[in-house]
Design an enzyme around this catalytic site. Structure first.
Site, PDB file in Angstrom:
ATOM      1  N   LYS A  48     -23.105  64.424  71.138  1.00  0.00           N
ATOM      2  CA  LYS A  48     -23.334  64.962  72.465  1.00  0.00           C
ATOM      3  C   LYS A  48     -24.518  64.292  73.146  1.00  0.00           C
ATOM      4  CE  LYS A  48     -21.955  69.572  70.973  1.00  0.00           C
ATOM      5  NZ  LYS A  48     -22.532  70.903  70.631  1.00  0.00           N
ATOM      6  N   GLU A 103     -25.451  55.247  73.143  1.00  0.00           N
ATOM      7  CA  GLU A 103     -26.005  56.243  72.218  1.00  0.00           C
ATOM      8  C   GLU A 103     -27.363  56.694  72.724  1.00  0.00           C
ATOM      9  OE1 GLU A 103     -25.935  58.410  70.106  1.00  0.00           O
ATOM     10  OE2 GLU A 103     -25.900  57.660  68.044  1.00  0.00           O
ATOM     11  N   GLU A 107     -31.884  55.973  64.760  1.00  0.00           N
ATOM     12  CA  GLU A 107     -32.988  56.197  63.832  1.00  0.00           C
ATOM     13  C   GLU A 107     -32.712  55.393  62.557  1.00  0.00           C
ATOM     14  OE1 GLU A 107     -35.640  59.977  62.940  1.00  0.00           O
ATOM     15  OE2 GLU A 107     -33.659  60.156  62.066  1.00  0.00           O
ATOM     16  N   ASP A 163     -31.290  66.958  71.478  1.00  0.00           N
ATOM     17  CA  ASP A 163     -31.454  68.387  71.171  1.00  0.00           C
ATOM     18  C   ASP A 163     -32.232  68.654  69.900  1.00  0.00           C
ATOM     19  OD1 ASP A 163     -29.328  67.334  69.449  1.00  0.00           O
ATOM     20  OD2 ASP A 163     -29.046  69.428  68.852  1.00  0.00           O
TER      21      ASP A 163
HETATM   22  P1  IMP Z   1     -29.176  57.820  62.720  1.00  0.00           P
HETATM   23  O1  IMP Z   1     -27.791  57.911  62.142  1.00  0.00           O
HETATM   24  O2  IMP Z   1     -30.227  58.112  61.679  1.00  0.00           O
HETATM   25  O3  IMP Z   1     -29.450  56.525  63.448  1.00  0.00           O
HETATM   26  O4  IMP Z   1     -29.347  59.024  63.694  1.00  0.00           O
HETATM   27  C1  IMP Z   1     -28.810  58.975  64.945  1.00  0.00           C
HETATM   28  C2  IMP Z   1     -28.513  60.342  65.516  1.00  0.00           C
HETATM   29  O5  IMP Z   1     -29.406  61.352  65.063  1.00  0.00           O
HETATM   30  C3  IMP Z   1     -28.717  60.235  67.005  1.00  0.00           C
HETATM   31  O6  IMP Z   1     -27.510  59.930  67.633  1.00  0.00           O
HETATM   32  C4  IMP Z   1     -29.207  61.618  67.370  1.00  0.00           C
HETATM   33  O7  IMP Z   1     -28.088  62.419  67.684  1.00  0.00           O
HETATM   34  C5  IMP Z   1     -29.892  62.112  66.146  1.00  0.00           C
HETATM   35  N1  IMP Z   1     -31.343  61.906  66.266  1.00  0.00           N
HETATM   36  C6  IMP Z   1     -32.101  60.949  65.669  1.00  0.00           C
HETATM   37  N2  IMP Z   1     -33.396  61.076  65.979  1.00  0.00           N
HETATM   38  C7  IMP Z   1     -33.465  62.130  66.812  1.00  0.00           C
HETATM   39  C8  IMP Z   1     -34.564  62.756  67.507  1.00  0.00           C
HETATM   40  O8  IMP Z   1     -35.743  62.365  67.427  1.00  0.00           O
HETATM   41  N3  IMP Z   1     -34.226  63.818  68.305  1.00  0.00           N
HETATM   42  C9  IMP Z   1     -32.958  64.289  68.424  1.00  0.00           C
HETATM   43  N4  IMP Z   1     -31.914  63.743  67.789  1.00  0.00           N
HETATM   44  C10 IMP Z   1     -32.161  62.678  66.996  1.00  0.00           C
HETATM   45 MG    MG Z   2     -26.672  60.834  69.095  1.00  0.00          MG
END
Ligand code: IMP
Ligand code: MG
Length: 179
Positions: A48, A103, A107, A163
């Site tokens: 979302k 996106e 992270e 969120d």
């Molecule tokens: P990744 O798979 O670790 O790269 O995480 C990506 C997803 O985690 C993003 O699309 C966000 O939905 C969520 N996310 C990562 N960091 C944050 C943050 O600081 N605040 C809110 N959502 C986050």
């Molecule tokens: Mg996301």
């Protein structure tokens, strides 16, 4: 901008509306320039978190780009759960298309790595990632991210679509978890 509290957590102002607008304008310029030769371009917005960013960004790109949505989830509270779920896939055939994935934040990169590993993308002309925010120190996946709005430190952020357990997406600016 004043601090906001959600549940037990307090978030401090971090990126204001003016800066967000400037980031979006720069990204839009980069996207326009990159795709001048590409005729069949579509955008896939990752739900979302990406919905507010994508709506502002795509209205700054001076080009008519069909938009589709996909939903991924991995986060519980302020941490990644480590497993990525893909749902609500309702996409046209991507064969021969240039695909721009939009996106909110990257992270670990595991969400994008999981998505890009799907069979969906095997016959595309190209696939590029556009993220509003990137936490470079947290990247675990090898990802080539073509469009990055802003690199930030690892702290949890909120607002402008992002969120905390579904709350805080409506905030017009971006906040950072208070230390
Ligand atoms: P990744 O798979 O670790 O790269 O995480 C990506 C997803 O985690 C993003 O699309 C966000 O939905 C969520 N996310 C990562 N960091 C944050 C943050 O600081 N605040 C809110 N959502 C986050
Ligand atoms: Mg996301």
């Amino acid at each position: 901008m004043a601090s906001v509290t959600i549940g037990q957590l307090t978030f401090d102002p971090y990126i204001n509306a003016e800066e967000i607008e400037q980031i979006n304008a720069n990204l839009a310029d980069g996207i326009e320039a990159h795709y001048t030769e590409a005729t069949d371009l579509i955008a896939i917005v990752v739900l979302k978190g990406g919905y507010i960013f994508a709506s502002d960004l795509l209205r700054k790109v001076n080009r008519d780009i069909p938009v589709y949505f996909i939903q991924l989830s991995s986060y519980i509270d302020t941490r990644s759960s480590g497993t990525v779920q893909i749902s609500q896939v309702n996409l046209p055939s991507l064969a021969g298309k240039h695909v721009l994935i939009i996106e909110d934040i990257i992270e670990s990169g595991l969400s994008m790595q999981t998505l890009l590993g799907e069979d969906l993308f095997t016959e595309t002309a190209s696939v590029e990632l556009c993220t509003l925010l990137l936490k470079p120190s947290e990247l675990k996946a090898e990802l080539d991210i073509k469009f990055v709005g802003k690199e930030i430190p690892p702290a949890f952020v909120l607002g402008y679509g992002l969120d905390y357990n579904e709350y805080g997406r409506h905030l017009p600016e971006i906040y950072q978890l208070k230390k």
